[in-house]
Scaffold this motif. Sequence first.
Motif, short mmCIF file in Angstrom:
data_model
loop_
_atom_site.label_atom_id
_atom_site.label_comp_id
_atom_site.label_asym_id
_atom_site.label_seq_id
_atom_site.Cartn_x
_atom_site.Cartn_y
_atom_site.Cartn_z
N ARG A 72 -29.21 19.08 27.74
CA ARG A 72 -29.72 17.72 27.95
C ARG A 72 -29.18 17.27 29.30
O ARG A 72 -28.18 16.58 29.38
CB ARG A 72 -29.27 16.78 26.84
CG ARG A 72 -29.91 17.08 25.51
CD ARG A 72 -31.38 16.68 25.53
NE ARG A 72 -32.03 17.06 24.29
CZ ARG A 72 -32.70 18.20 24.11
NH1 ARG A 72 -32.80 19.06 25.10
NH2 ARG A 72 -33.29 18.46 22.97
N ARG A 80 -30.65 15.72 32.35
CA ARG A 80 -30.89 14.52 33.14
C ARG A 80 -31.39 13.36 32.30
O ARG A 80 -31.89 12.40 32.82
CB ARG A 80 -31.94 14.83 34.20
CG ARG A 80 -31.45 15.86 35.12
CD ARG A 80 -32.45 16.30 36.09
NE ARG A 80 -31.85 17.36 36.87
CZ ARG A 80 -31.09 17.15 37.92
NH1 ARG A 80 -30.83 15.93 38.32
NH2 ARG A 80 -30.55 18.16 38.57
N GLU A 81 -31.32 13.51 31.02
CA GLU A 81 -31.92 12.48 30.19
C GLU A 81 -30.93 12.06 29.12
O GLU A 81 -31.14 12.29 27.95
CB GLU A 81 -33.21 12.99 29.58
CG GLU A 81 -33.20 14.49 29.44
CD GLU A 81 -34.30 15.02 28.57
OE1 GLU A 81 -34.07 16.04 27.92
OE2 GLU A 81 -35.38 14.43 28.52
N ALA A 83 -31.09 12.11 25.10
CA ALA A 83 -30.15 12.96 24.37
C ALA A 83 -29.49 12.15 23.27
O ALA A 83 -29.31 12.63 22.14
CB ALA A 83 -29.10 13.52 25.33
N ASN A 96 -38.81 11.33 22.56
CA ASN A 96 -38.59 10.85 21.19
C ASN A 96 -39.56 9.72 20.86
O ASN A 96 -39.24 8.55 21.00
CB ASN A 96 -37.15 10.36 21.02
CG ASN A 96 -36.17 11.49 21.14
OD1 ASN A 96 -36.18 12.42 20.36
ND2 ASN A 96 -35.36 11.45 22.17
N ARG A 154 -40.77 17.78 26.90
CA ARG A 154 -39.77 16.99 27.61
C ARG A 154 -40.25 16.89 29.05
O ARG A 154 -39.87 17.67 29.92
CB ARG A 154 -38.40 17.64 27.51
CG ARG A 154 -37.94 17.88 26.08
CD ARG A 154 -36.48 18.23 25.99
NE ARG A 154 -35.67 17.03 25.95
CZ ARG A 154 -35.37 16.38 24.82
NH1 ARG A 154 -35.80 16.81 23.67
NH2 ARG A 154 -34.65 15.29 24.86
N ASN A 206 -35.17 8.52 37.98
CA ASN A 206 -33.84 9.05 37.74
C ASN A 206 -33.84 10.56 37.50
O ASN A 206 -33.02 11.07 36.73
CB ASN A 206 -33.22 8.33 36.54
CG ASN A 206 -31.72 8.25 36.67
OD1 ASN A 206 -31.18 8.46 37.75
ND2 ASN A 206 -31.04 7.94 35.58
N THR A 207 -34.77 11.27 38.14
CA THR A 207 -34.76 12.73 37.97
C THR A 207 -33.73 13.36 38.90
O THR A 207 -33.42 14.54 38.76
CB THR A 207 -36.12 13.35 38.30
OG1 THR A 207 -36.38 13.18 39.70
CG2 THR A 207 -37.24 12.75 37.49
#
Lengths: 412, 306
Positions: A235, A237-238, A242, B143, B160, B248-249
């Motif tokens: 997990r 960059r997120e 996560a 999610n 994702r 925010n990558t």
Amino acid sequence: MKRFLMAIGMLMVIGSAALAQQRTEITLMYGLGGRLGEIIRETVDRFNQSQNQVKVRAEFANSYDGVLQRALAGIAAGQPAADLLQLEVALWPRLAEANHLLDLSTLPGFRQMFDGFWPVFRRQVDPDGDGRVFVSPWNNSNPVAYYNPELLRRAGFDAPPRRWTEFPEFARKVKAATGVPALALSSFPWVLEGAIFSNGGEMVRNHHLALNEPRALEVINLWTSMIREGTAVIRARELGTAQQDFIAGRVAVMFLSVASRPGLKALAGEERFRTQVRVARFPYFRAPAVPVGGATLAIPRGVPEERVRAAWTFIQWLNTPEQQLAFIRETNWVPIARATNDLPAFQRFLLSKQGLGYGMLQLPTARPRPTESGYLQAMTEINRTLEDIWINNRPVEASINDLVNRTANLFR
Amino acid sequence: MEVARTFGKARPVAKFSGVGRFLDVLPYLLPALLVFTVFEYYPLLRVIYLSFTDADLLRAPNWVGLENYQQIFTRREFHNSLVVTTIFAVSVTLLLVGLGMALAFLMNVKTRFQSFLRGAIFAPTVVSVTASALIWLHMMNPNGGPLNAILQALGFEGVRWLAHPQTALASVILIAVWMGVGLSAVIFLAGLQGIPRELEEAARVDGASPWQAATRITIPLLAPTTMVVFFLALMGTFRSYGLILVLNTDGGPVGSTNLLGWYIYQNAFQFFQMGYASALSVVLLLLLLFLAWVQFKATEGRVHYQ
């Protein structure tokens, strides 16, 4: 009578204006948003109400990077961006090295305050031990393991293992029993630092990244094997998603700051948090060790003396045990000053099962993060290399050797 | 008097000839020139100067000659960034041109919903980059985000979107197109409305189908507009960085969204490498100047239908 009352009123207005003018006004630039930002503003308000000499104005800079950018702009313009800067632990060394931060050790009452810090924070702000200190620790934490007790119970465990070497077997059993990956691992190197330190390794040694040394490679290989087996997931960059995964029961264990607890609780809701979230100590290889993360407070050079005194008054106030406790109650950050530990109210807070206990227990084995100025950029390269290994299935040793070689010039 | 003398000699009013004439108009140009000098030319020259130094924003810069430029061409991250940026720029541009034109045709059709349609298509353009990023972060949330919910309803596995190298750049392209397509559609619509209707009507009288009329008459006549949209989009996309910042990558995963603009920003403001970032900016400037030159060359010979 009417004129008399008006005159009194005028005098009061003028008097209060004069009093207000006597207060030294300073700006604190901070980089934490959301609830943590609100807590910072509430803390500042409490300070402003507690005395009449100093007024702090809190200015939000969007992120730690935002604080740095404004600080750099201030340096370029020859005028400090603010009187106090909240600088992330990896960001201040470069500014201090270039002589843009005030040496706090020259300020009155410094030594007493400094000696009262936990040893890890003394090392964090004075890594070379030369007595010069450019920042004061403020919001700090260390990583712990958050786990889902229900998922672990299905696999026959009460808690995650204490040692990293037991994790592969644990992870296989959890995956087999629950169908979900046991661990969420991050390529951001904070947790990795802790695992490597606990194995007797280093992140930086002799002006090089030390990730190609056997102790560090052992950690990376172990993590990689779990990811490739599918018992751990990356997990990278997120972080937000996560945490959602963890709360939703799609992963059994994740490693986060002890101060992440209020955020997790907000995400999960009271009931789900109570039943699905437990905290355990951060695992280790040979001896327990954790890195401390967070941010510090610095006064830039060029701030007028009167405002330096005011900023210093604010820093000293923040470091009083009572204020630390007030801050900790809301944030779950660990205390900086040892004296906080002596407060009965703090001991009651630890017993209230807010999860800070493990953060406190880990403080004696905590280590500062690397402070070499090149490490800031090296972290991005570590992140990218680990992602490349884990997502693109690259060979570990060759990729790590390449990482060490291509980052060598950052530490010149 | 000057005006009378000029008219007396029948000289074109706006024509420059000689230093005297330049001095005549200089006072009128001075305010604008001052603004441009202070806010455009000086920073530009400063960046060029910094590109030959080891500037880090913390210390006085030292002259290092071409070292930063040599680094550019030896660093793997730059090559990766250039490839990523080119893929991003070309994809977004082609989609903005293609989709923008298609939507313009749709917006040009007179129906009861024409106003609504025009508003709906243009709406994303007025949404800020931050708000757009937030909307799409929600849409792409692994999610329970709507995109994954649709995929799962159709029997596929969730994705994702921004966390995998194979989907991250495509996701950023999608968001950029969503944000920009409204404007390109409106520009195409203006172009469409400038085409004399008689031409299409004549073609229809001669037996052309709507498709033939569009592909043989309307689209070729839209060529000047297409050129404008194409080059505006291409140059805009080469400079993109804000979207990466807000999504925010961090240029990842594995550098898959490391656009040149982001790479410059990161080196300048996160890694204290202002000299290197300045050199990158100069390279980007040269690239954009080249694209602008291509645009001029491509459009100067076009036949207009007036």
